[in-house]
Design a protein around this motif. Structure first.
Motif, PDB file in Angstrom:
ATOM      1  N   MET A 131     -10.167  16.629   6.093  1.00  0.00           N
ATOM      2  CA  MET A 131     -10.523  15.306   6.621  1.00  0.00           C
ATOM      3  C   MET A 131     -10.111  15.202   8.091  1.00  0.00           C
ATOM      4  SD  MET A 131      -9.301  12.797   3.530  1.00  0.00           S
ATOM      5  CE  MET A 131      -9.928  11.236   4.158  1.00  0.00           C
ATOM      6  N   SER A 132     -10.884  14.470   8.868  1.00  0.00           N
ATOM      7  CA  SER A 132     -10.495  14.234  10.256  1.00  0.00           C
ATOM      8  C   SER A 132      -9.476  13.098  10.284  1.00  0.00           C
ATOM      9  CB  SER A 132     -11.713  13.846  11.097  1.00  0.00           C
ATOM     10  OG  SER A 132     -12.150  12.548  10.738  1.00  0.00           O
ATOM     11  N   LEU A 133      -8.772  13.004  11.418  1.00  0.00           N
ATOM     12  CA  LEU A 133      -7.787  11.924  11.575  1.00  0.00           C
ATOM     13  C   LEU A 133      -8.451  10.565  11.360  1.00  0.00           C
ATOM     14  CD1 LEU A 133      -5.024  10.772  12.503  1.00  0.00           C
ATOM     15  CD2 LEU A 133      -5.848  10.974  14.850  1.00  0.00           C
ATOM     16  N   ARG A 134      -9.649  10.400  11.968  1.00  0.00           N
ATOM     17  CA  ARG A 134     -10.326   9.103  11.851  1.00  0.00           C
ATOM     18  C   ARG A 134     -10.670   8.751  10.409  1.00  0.00           C
ATOM     19  NH1 ARG A 134     -14.867   8.810  16.361  1.00  0.00           N
ATOM     20  NH2 ARG A 134     -15.662   7.217  14.963  1.00  0.00           N
ATOM     21  N   GLU A 135     -11.086   9.761   9.651  1.00  0.00           N
ATOM     22  CA  GLU A 135     -11.414   9.515   8.238  1.00  0.00           C
ATOM     23  C   GLU A 135     -10.176   9.072   7.456  1.00  0.00           C
ATOM     24  OE1 GLU A 135     -15.034  12.641   7.266  1.00  0.00           O
ATOM     25  OE2 GLU A 135     -13.010  13.433   7.469  1.00  0.00           O
ATOM     26  N   VAL A 136      -9.063   9.760   7.688  1.00  0.00           N
ATOM     27  CA  VAL A 136      -7.832   9.427   6.967  1.00  0.00           C
ATOM     28  C   VAL A 136      -7.371   8.013   7.319  1.00  0.00           C
ATOM     29  CG1 VAL A 136      -5.412  10.061   6.592  1.00  0.00           C
ATOM     30  CG2 VAL A 136      -7.121  11.853   6.849  1.00  0.00           C
ATOM     31  N   VAL A 137      -7.381   7.716   8.623  1.00  0.00           N
ATOM     32  CA  VAL A 137      -6.939   6.387   9.075  1.00  0.00           C
ATOM     33  C   VAL A 137      -7.832   5.290   8.488  1.00  0.00           C
ATOM     34  CG1 VAL A 137      -6.688   4.896  11.118  1.00  0.00           C
ATOM     35  CG2 VAL A 137      -5.869   7.260  11.174  1.00  0.00           C
ATOM     36  N   ALA A 138      -9.131   5.528   8.488  1.00  0.00           N
ATOM     37  CA  ALA A 138     -10.065   4.524   7.955  1.00  0.00           C
ATOM     38  C   ALA A 138      -9.812   4.293   6.461  1.00  0.00           C
ATOM     39  CB  ALA A 138     -11.504   4.973   8.196  1.00  0.00           C
ATOM     40  N   ARG A 139      -9.587   5.371   5.719  1.00  0.00           N
ATOM     41  CA  ARG A 139      -9.344   5.244   4.276  1.00  0.00           C
ATOM     42  C   ARG A 139      -8.095   4.416   3.994  1.00  0.00           C
ATOM     43  NH1 ARG A 139     -11.628   9.608   1.354  1.00  0.00           N
ATOM     44  NH2 ARG A 139     -10.211   9.332  -0.382  1.00  0.00           N
ATOM     45  N   ILE A 140      -7.044   4.649   4.791  1.00  0.00           N
ATOM     46  CA  ILE A 140      -5.786   3.920   4.568  1.00  0.00           C
ATOM     47  C   ILE A 140      -5.947   2.455   4.980  1.00  0.00           C
ATOM     48  CG2 ILE A 140      -3.337   3.750   5.187  1.00  0.00           C
ATOM     49  CD1 ILE A 140      -3.346   6.822   5.486  1.00  0.00           C
ATOM     50  N   ALA A 141      -6.592   2.228   6.134  1.00  0.00           N
ATOM     51  CA  ALA A 141      -6.769   0.849   6.613  1.00  0.00           C
ATOM     52  C   ALA A 141      -7.552   0.023   5.595  1.00  0.00           C
ATOM     53  CB  ALA A 141      -7.464   0.851   7.979  1.00  0.00           C
ATOM     54  N   GLU A 142      -8.504   0.651   4.919  1.00  0.00           N
ATOM     55  CA  GLU A 142      -9.302  -0.053   3.894  1.00  0.00           C
ATOM     56  C   GLU A 142      -8.456  -0.540   2.730  1.00  0.00           C
ATOM     57  OE1 GLU A 142     -13.321   2.654   4.337  1.00  0.00           O
ATOM     58  OE2 GLU A 142     -12.223   2.648   2.437  1.00  0.00           O
ATOM     59  N   LEU A 143      -7.334   0.146   2.512  1.00  0.00           N
ATOM     60  CA  LEU A 143      -6.483  -0.196   1.357  1.00  0.00           C
ATOM     61  C   LEU A 143      -5.626  -1.433   1.613  1.00  0.00           C
ATOM     62  CD1 LEU A 143      -5.152   3.407   0.573  1.00  0.00           C
ATOM     63  CD2 LEU A 143      -6.895   2.171  -0.723  1.00  0.00           C
ATOM     64  N   VAL A 144      -5.499  -1.804   2.911  1.00  0.00           N
ATOM     65  CA  VAL A 144      -4.580  -2.888   3.267  1.00  0.00           C
ATOM     66  C   VAL A 144      -5.239  -4.244   3.060  1.00  0.00           C
ATOM     67  CG1 VAL A 144      -3.143  -3.852   5.114  1.00  0.00           C
ATOM     68  CG2 VAL A 144      -3.451  -1.372   4.929  1.00  0.00           C
ATOM     69  N   PRO A 145      -4.646  -5.094   2.204  1.00  0.00           N
ATOM     70  CA  PRO A 145      -5.235  -6.384   1.929  1.00  0.00           C
ATOM     71  C   PRO A 145      -5.350  -7.227   3.200  1.00  0.00           C
ATOM     72  CG  PRO A 145      -3.212  -6.058   0.631  1.00  0.00           C
ATOM     73  CD  PRO A 145      -3.349  -4.909   1.563  1.00  0.00           C
TER      74      PRO A 145
ATOM     75  N   VAL B 229      -1.878   6.178  -3.708  1.00  0.00           N
ATOM     76  CA  VAL B 229      -3.184   6.822  -3.538  1.00  0.00           C
ATOM     77  C   VAL B 229      -2.921   8.192  -2.928  1.00  0.00           C
ATOM     78  CG1 VAL B 229      -5.376   6.724  -2.280  1.00  0.00           C
ATOM     79  CG2 VAL B 229      -4.365   4.626  -3.202  1.00  0.00           C
ATOM     80  N   VAL B 230      -3.328   9.256  -3.617  1.00  0.00           N
ATOM     81  CA  VAL B 230      -3.100  10.604  -3.086  1.00  0.00           C
ATOM     82  C   VAL B 230      -4.279  11.005  -2.207  1.00  0.00           C
ATOM     83  CG1 VAL B 230      -2.730  13.032  -3.663  1.00  0.00           C
ATOM     84  CG2 VAL B 230      -1.706  11.237  -5.099  1.00  0.00           C
ATOM     85  N   LEU B 231      -3.979  11.331  -0.945  1.00  0.00           N
ATOM     86  CA  LEU B 231      -5.033  11.734   0.015  1.00  0.00           C
ATOM     87  C   LEU B 231      -4.761  13.167   0.471  1.00  0.00           C
ATOM     88  CD1 LEU B 231      -5.657   8.892   2.645  1.00  0.00           C
ATOM     89  CD2 LEU B 231      -7.196   9.713   0.863  1.00  0.00           C
ATOM     90  N   ASP B 232      -5.715  14.057   0.254  1.00  0.00           N
ATOM     91  CA  ASP B 232      -5.594  15.434   0.733  1.00  0.00           C
ATOM     92  C   ASP B 232      -6.362  15.536   2.053  1.00  0.00           C
ATOM     93  OD1 ASP B 232      -5.920  18.130   1.320  1.00  0.00           O
ATOM     94  OD2 ASP B 232      -5.943  18.708  -0.790  1.00  0.00           O
ATOM     95  N   SER B 233      -5.608  15.744   3.144  1.00  0.00           N
ATOM     96  CA  SER B 233      -6.222  15.684   4.479  1.00  0.00           C
ATOM     97  C   SER B 233      -6.724  17.040   4.969  1.00  0.00           C
ATOM     98  CB  SER B 233      -5.217  15.122   5.482  1.00  0.00           C
ATOM     99  OG  SER B 233      -4.218  16.082   5.767  1.00  0.00           O
ATOM    100  N   THR B 234      -6.654  18.082   4.107  1.00  0.00           N
ATOM    101  CA  THR B 234      -7.015  19.440   4.563  1.00  0.00           C
ATOM    102  C   THR B 234      -8.373  19.463   5.259  1.00  0.00           C
ATOM    103  OG1 THR B 234      -5.823  20.318   2.660  1.00  0.00           O
ATOM    104  CG2 THR B 234      -7.229  21.866   3.848  1.00  0.00           C
TER     105      THR B 234
ATOM    106  N   VAL C  56       0.852  -1.188   0.000  1.00  0.00           N
ATOM    107  CA  VAL C  56       0.000   0.000   0.000  1.00  0.00           C
ATOM    108  C   VAL C  56       0.890   1.241   0.000  1.00  0.00           C
ATOM    109  CG1 VAL C  56      -1.713   1.310   1.316  1.00  0.00           C
ATOM    110  CG2 VAL C  56      -1.825  -1.194   1.265  1.00  0.00           C
ATOM    111  N   LYS C  57       0.610   2.167  -0.918  1.00  0.00           N
ATOM    112  CA  LYS C  57       1.365   3.424  -0.955  1.00  0.00           C
ATOM    113  C   LYS C  57       0.381   4.578  -0.899  1.00  0.00           C
ATOM    114  CE  LYS C  57       4.614   1.417  -4.201  1.00  0.00           C
ATOM    115  NZ  LYS C  57       5.131   1.543  -5.566  1.00  0.00           N
ATOM    116  N   VAL C  58       0.646   5.484   0.029  1.00  0.00           N
ATOM    117  CA  VAL C  58      -0.227   6.639   0.187  1.00  0.00           C
ATOM    118  C   VAL C  58       0.623   7.898   0.103  1.00  0.00           C
ATOM    119  CG1 VAL C  58      -1.739   7.866   1.806  1.00  0.00           C
ATOM    120  CG2 VAL C  58      -1.876   5.373   1.629  1.00  0.00           C
ATOM    121  N   PHE C  59       0.160   8.890  -0.637  1.00  0.00           N
ATOM    122  CA  PHE C  59       0.798  10.211  -0.625  1.00  0.00           C
ATOM    123  C   PHE C  59      -0.172  11.140   0.083  1.00  0.00           C
ATOM    124  CE2 PHE C  59       2.330  14.280  -2.253  1.00  0.00           C
ATOM    125  CZ  PHE C  59       3.704  14.104  -2.167  1.00  0.00           C
ATOM    126  N   LEU C  60       0.211  11.512   1.333  1.00  0.00           N
ATOM    127  CA  LEU C  60      -0.681  12.298   2.188  1.00  0.00           C
ATOM    128  C   LEU C  60      -0.285  13.759   2.121  1.00  0.00           C
ATOM    129  CD1 LEU C  60      -2.988  11.968   4.293  1.00  0.00           C
ATOM    130  CD2 LEU C  60      -1.204  11.862   6.035  1.00  0.00           C
TER     131      LEU C  60
END
Ligand code: DC
Length: 205
Positions: free
Chosen positions: A187-201, A180-185, A128-132
């Motif tokens: 977004m709450s911490l919980r939203e960002v964490v949930a989005r990333i966790a969903e990406l993990v197989p 996956v590019v995520l713009d956190s401007t 999983v690769k994220v650009f935050l």
């Protein structure tokens, strides 16, 4: 072995997000910026160039950051060390030594590694690769709150470091292929964490 690579500019929330994702998944968190900071601090104290000590210095990046056995977790967070670390990180010799240590560390186990070049250089095969990222003003505001500093000063210094990190010849800051590019401007911490966790197989998602 699973690696989650989280890259992006300073103040995007990488450390907080990466820690929370690691907690949620039961992975180990790796703060790669702390390694550049540890080298920069030790080099300044010894009045030597960071490249001369980068491959011999023992950096242990865990819950606390140890440099040759000494806990430098707080000292490495000053504006002076931020500036010195950004300079040290532009030196290809320093990068080579640090990347080698990081690859050795993440070779076994499950990791959430956070930095600038994890998805591009350190672990290009990461699952999983994220650009935050986030707006510069918002990033400066978050850092100023976190460190108790003047937001205008943080923004001015951040602009200089961003530019150096982005335009340096070796491993400039850029999203990895497949990130996956995520713009956190907004977004709450919980939203960002949930989005990333969903990406993990193998986890929810
Ligand atoms: O994330 P940080 O602010 O602690 O990083 C400190 C410096 O190190 C920053 O200028 C960017 C640089 N860095 C890097 O070049 N590559 C990494 N993987 C992590 C940090």
């Amino acid at each position: 072995m699973t690696v989650v690579a989280i890259d992006g500019p300073a103040g995007a929330g990488k450390s907080t997000v990466a820690r929370a994702v690691a907690d949620e998944l039961g992975f180990t968190y790796l703060d790669t910026g702390a390694m550049y900071r540890g080298i920069a601090l030790a080099a300044a104290e010894r009045r030597v160039a960071p490249a001369t000590i980068a491959s011999t210095l023992k950096i242990e990046p865990g819950e606390r950051i140890l440099v040759d056995g000494r806990d430098v977790s707080d000292e490495i967070r000053t504006p002076e060390v931020s500036e010195a670390a950004s300079r040290a990180a532009a030196d290809p010799e320093v990068r080579r030594a640090v990347v080698e240590q990081q690859r050795r560390l993440i070779a076994a186990g499950d990791w959430v590694a956070e930095g600038r070049d994890i998805g591009t250089v350190v672990a290009p095969d990461a699952e999983v690769k994220v650009f935050l990222t986030a707006d510069p003003e918002e990033r400066a505001r978050r850092r100023a709150v976190e460190l108790g500093l003047d937001p205008a000063r943080v923004l001015a210094e951040q602009t200089i470091r961003d530019e150096r990190d982005r335009t340096r010849e070796h491993s400039p800051l850029e999203p990895a292929a497949g990130a996956v590019v995520l713009d956190s401007t907004h977004m709450s911490l919980r939203e960002v964490v949930a989005r990333i966790a969903e990406l993990v197989p193998g986890t929810r998602g």
